[in-house]
Design an enzyme around this catalytic site. Structure first.
Site, PDB file in Angstrom:
ATOM      1  N   ARG A 145      27.061  36.137  -6.485  1.00 57.49           N
ATOM      2  CA  ARG A 145      26.434  36.438  -5.197  1.00 57.49           C
ATOM      3  C   ARG A 145      26.690  35.289  -4.227  1.00 57.49           C
ATOM      4  O   ARG A 145      26.933  34.161  -4.643  1.00 57.49           O
ATOM      5  CB  ARG A 145      24.930  36.604  -5.374  1.00 57.49           C
ATOM      6  CG  ARG A 145      24.533  37.905  -6.035  1.00 57.49           C
ATOM      7  CD  ARG A 145      23.068  38.209  -5.742  1.00 57.49           C
ATOM      8  NE  ARG A 145      22.621  39.392  -6.433  1.00 57.49           N
ATOM      9  CZ  ARG A 145      22.814  40.627  -5.977  1.00 57.49           C
ATOM     10  NH1 ARG A 145      23.463  40.822  -4.850  1.00 57.49           N
ATOM     11  NH2 ARG A 145      22.354  41.665  -6.650  1.00 57.49           N
ATOM     12  N   GLY A 170      28.596  45.333  -2.258  1.00 63.57           N
ATOM     13  CA  GLY A 170      27.569  45.995  -1.458  1.00 63.57           C
ATOM     14  C   GLY A 170      27.553  45.476  -0.031  1.00 63.57           C
ATOM     15  O   GLY A 170      28.554  44.937   0.459  1.00 63.57           O
ATOM     16  N   GLY A 172      26.139  42.862   1.482  1.00 57.50           N
ATOM     17  CA  GLY A 172      26.417  41.432   1.674  1.00 57.50           C
ATOM     18  C   GLY A 172      27.902  41.147   1.502  1.00 57.50           C
ATOM     19  O   GLY A 172      28.503  40.363   2.264  1.00 57.50           O
ATOM     20  N   THR A 199      27.440  49.784  -4.986  1.00 58.82           N
ATOM     21  CA  THR A 199      26.054  49.373  -5.205  1.00 58.82           C
ATOM     22  C   THR A 199      25.246  50.536  -5.756  1.00 58.82           C
ATOM     23  O   THR A 199      25.372  51.679  -5.272  1.00 58.82           O
ATOM     24  CB  THR A 199      25.359  48.846  -3.928  1.00 58.82           C
ATOM     25  OG1 THR A 199      23.946  48.835  -4.163  1.00 58.82           O
ATOM     26  CG2 THR A 199      25.615  49.671  -2.694  1.00 58.82           C
ATOM     27  N   ASP A 201      22.224  50.831  -5.288  1.00 60.96           N
ATOM     28  CA  ASP A 201      21.158  51.120  -4.317  1.00 60.96           C
ATOM     29  C   ASP A 201      21.556  52.194  -3.298  1.00 60.96           C
ATOM     30  O   ASP A 201      20.692  52.727  -2.604  1.00 60.96           O
ATOM     31  CB  ASP A 201      20.746  49.846  -3.567  1.00 60.96           C
ATOM     32  CG  ASP A 201      19.982  48.888  -4.465  1.00 60.96           C
ATOM     33  OD1 ASP A 201      19.728  49.245  -5.629  1.00 60.96           O
ATOM     34  OD2 ASP A 201      19.647  47.775  -4.002  1.00 60.96           O
ATOM     35  N   GLY A 245      16.022  49.178  -6.566  1.00 58.14           N
ATOM     36  CA  GLY A 245      16.067  49.730  -5.221  1.00 58.14           C
ATOM     37  C   GLY A 245      15.307  48.786  -4.325  1.00 58.14           C
ATOM     38  O   GLY A 245      14.099  48.867  -4.181  1.00 58.14           O
ATOM     39  N   GLU A 300      11.510  49.196  -6.839  1.00 62.66           N
ATOM     40  CA  GLU A 300      11.097  47.780  -6.887  1.00 62.66           C
ATOM     41  C   GLU A 300      10.699  47.204  -5.525  1.00 62.66           C
ATOM     42  O   GLU A 300       9.897  46.282  -5.436  1.00 62.66           O
ATOM     43  CB  GLU A 300      12.199  46.918  -7.513  1.00 62.66           C
ATOM     44  CG  GLU A 300      13.474  46.868  -6.711  1.00 62.66           C
ATOM     45  CD  GLU A 300      14.508  45.935  -7.306  1.00 62.66           C
ATOM     46  OE1 GLU A 300      15.690  46.137  -6.999  1.00 62.66           O
ATOM     47  OE2 GLU A 300      14.160  45.015  -8.043  1.00 62.66           O
TER      48      GLU A 300
HETATM   49  O1  F6P Z   1      21.806  45.283  -5.215  1.00 61.28           O
HETATM   50  C1  F6P Z   1      21.668  46.079  -6.315  1.00 61.28           C
HETATM   51  C2  F6P Z   1      20.559  45.631  -7.200  1.00 61.28           C
HETATM   52  O2  F6P Z   1      20.756  46.326  -8.376  1.00 61.28           O
HETATM   53  C3  F6P Z   1      19.145  45.835  -6.642  1.00 61.28           C
HETATM   54  O3  F6P Z   1      18.610  47.098  -6.831  1.00 61.28           O
HETATM   55  C4  F6P Z   1      18.374  44.787  -7.370  1.00 61.28           C
HETATM   56  O4  F6P Z   1      17.264  44.362  -6.648  1.00 61.28           O
HETATM   57  C5  F6P Z   1      19.343  43.679  -7.468  1.00 61.28           C
HETATM   58  O5  F6P Z   1      20.617  44.261  -7.512  1.00 61.28           O
HETATM   59  C6  F6P Z   1      19.075  42.748  -8.608  1.00 61.28           C
HETATM   60  O6  F6P Z   1      20.235  42.043  -8.922  1.00 61.28           O
HETATM   61  P1  F6P Z   1      20.299  40.509  -9.378  1.00 61.28           P
HETATM   62  O7  F6P Z   1      19.162  40.275 -10.308  1.00 61.28           O
HETATM   63  O8  F6P Z   1      21.639  40.407 -10.017  1.00 61.28           O
HETATM   64  O9  F6P Z   1      20.220  39.732  -8.126  1.00 61.28           O
END
Ligand code: F6P
Length: 443
Positions: A145, A170, A172, A199, A201, A245, A300
């Site tokens: 990330r 996604g 970002g 993604t 989401d 989500g 979430e």
């Molecule tokens: O962006 C997708 C996703 O699966 C979200 O639903 C979730 O909040 C997030 O990634 C969690 O990812 P990580 O723990 O890798 O940051």
């Protein structure tokens, strides 16, 4: 919207693909830049601007790059997502076998792998190497990330002679891809940047469906089934399922419609209140009194305003996403405490499948989707298109400029068909009382 697609220059070479431009000759056809996909296909009662349209994705008759000398690159960024390896595999096969491109590199661990000194050397992606990677979840390239130094990334591409970069990620990541494209344009370099929307989401703007989403919500159904079985197995049983989500509740909504045992769906887009006659806790009491069990699915990102103090500092992850509080555990406690105080004997089972829904390989329908996205991304890159991603709109594959995608996000329309399907499937209240309305207006 400005939906025009940028080209590196004139595509002058005849494509090596054995396709036709003539309808009716029983040979598949090239797609022309004039073929458009309408933004709106429903007429009547629409506001102005209904004539906007996307460029249709697909193979073009002429390509910009000389395939034999082109070096292509692939990078995967952000959270893991079903189908990522399928996209990598298809892109490598398409580049190698359909176009005759001889060199495809895979950059390791997201944008970090494009920065010199990161210690992650690119690997050469051959058909042999990627042959069976689609059987596995995750990404063979690794992911990460967060943004990296754009100038340093462009220098790496230039030094390695990369002409086409496929970026899987996604919102970002698409922002990062757009920055890369802008810097490349600023430096006048002939490098194409093409995004592939990845993604679970399903929240990328101007894209009807992202890859991985369908697989993720399909896996989530297993958690809902278990929650339902547990809930029905006890007097006043409650099955509470938390699903991913962050800011969009598509996974929760779609899983609940697909598995209609769900009685209540909570998503980030629709505020709810806990207390009062029209609050969640009173609703649960009424539900148990009449039906003796309840299945609740919570995304979430739902109800975060109930968990955060207004004065609290907001923390973010490396991608700039707000770190969420655990709404599932919060609801578990509040529901149990409430029912206990009201002397309602109950049995609450909490299930959080968490990363299980995104670490699997793509299901068959998602695999088909991934392959189409990957091929169309290669087609777009080969003819010199850049600063765009391949999307889906009105069930057609589209070329979408990154500048129109970044900085916005798809969310569930509280007045749209998807949310109506949730309301009709669950029978849940369509609003949670005046305290929610106040909160929404105040946001
Ligand atoms: O962006 C997708 C996703 O699966 C979200 O639903 C979730 O909040 C997030 O990634 C969690 O990812 P990580 O723990 O890798 O940051």
């Amino acid at each position: 919207m400005d939906l025009r697609i940028t080209n590196l220059g004139a595509a002058k070479r005849r494509s090596p693909l054995a396709l036709s431009t003539v309808r009716g000759d029983r040979v598949c056809n090239f797609v022309s830049d004039d073929e458009r996909v309408l933004y709106r296909v429903v007429t009547g009662g629409e506001p102005a601007g209904v004539d906007e349209s996307f460029e249709r994705a697909g193979p073009r008759e002429h390509v910009y790059f000389e395939p034999k000398t082109l070096r292509a690159g692939i990078v995967t960024c952000g959270g893991l997502c079903p189908g990522t390896n399928t996209v990598i595999r298809t892109a490598v096969m398409e580049l190698t076998y359909s176009y005759g491109v001889s060199t495809v590199y895979g950059f390791r661990y997201g944008f970090a792998g494009l920065v010199p000194g990161s210690g992650y050397e690119p690997i050469e992606l051959t058909p042999e190497l990627v042959d069976d990677i689609h059987h596995h979840g995750g990404t063979i390239l690794g992911s990460s990330r967060g943004p990296q130094d754009v100038g340093a990334m462009v220098e790496t591409l230039e030094r390695m002679g990369i002409g086409l970069l496929l970026v899987l990620g996604g919102d970002g990541t698409m922002r990062g891809a757009d920055e890369l494209y802008r810097e490349i344009t600023h430096r006048g370099l002939p490098i194409s940047v093409i995004g592939v929307p990845k993604t679970i989401d399903n929240d990328i703007h101007l894209v009807e469906k992202t890859f991985g989403f369908e697989t993720a919500f399909s896996i989530a159904i297993q958690a809902i089934r278990s929650a339902h079985t547990e809930a029905k197995g006890y007097l006043n049983g409650i099955g509470l399922v938390r699903l991913m989500g962050r800011q969009s509740g598509y996974i929760a909504a779609s899983a609940a419609i697909a598995e209609p045992d769900v009685n209540l769906v909570l998503v980030p887009e629709i505020p709810f209140s806990l207390d009062g006659e029209r609050g969640l806790l009173a609703w649960i009491e009424r539900r148990l009194a009449t039906r003796r069990h309840a299945v609740i699915v919570v995304a979430e990102g739902a109800g975060q305003d109930l968990l955060h103090e207004e004065t609290e500092a907001i923390e973010t992850d490396a991608s700039g996403n707000v770190l969420l509080r655990d709404v599932g555990r919060f609801l578990k406690k509040r529901i149990s405490d409430h029912l206990t105080a009201r002397k309602v004997s109950h049995s609450l089972k909490y299930i959080d499948p968490s990363y299980m829904i995104r670490s699997a390989p793509a299901n068959p329908n998602d695999s088909i989707f991934c392959s189409s996205l990957a091929r169309d991304a290669v087609h777009a890159g080969m003819c010199g298109k850049t600063g765009m991603l391949v999307g889906l709109w009105n069930n057609q594959f589209t070329n979408v400029p990154l500048r129109e995608v970044v900085g916005r996000r798809n969310t569930i329309d509280p007045e749209g068909d998807l949310w109506l399907a949730v309301l009709e499937s669950t029978g849940q209240p369509s609003d949670w009382g005046s305290s929610c309305e106040t909160r929404t207006k105040g946001e």
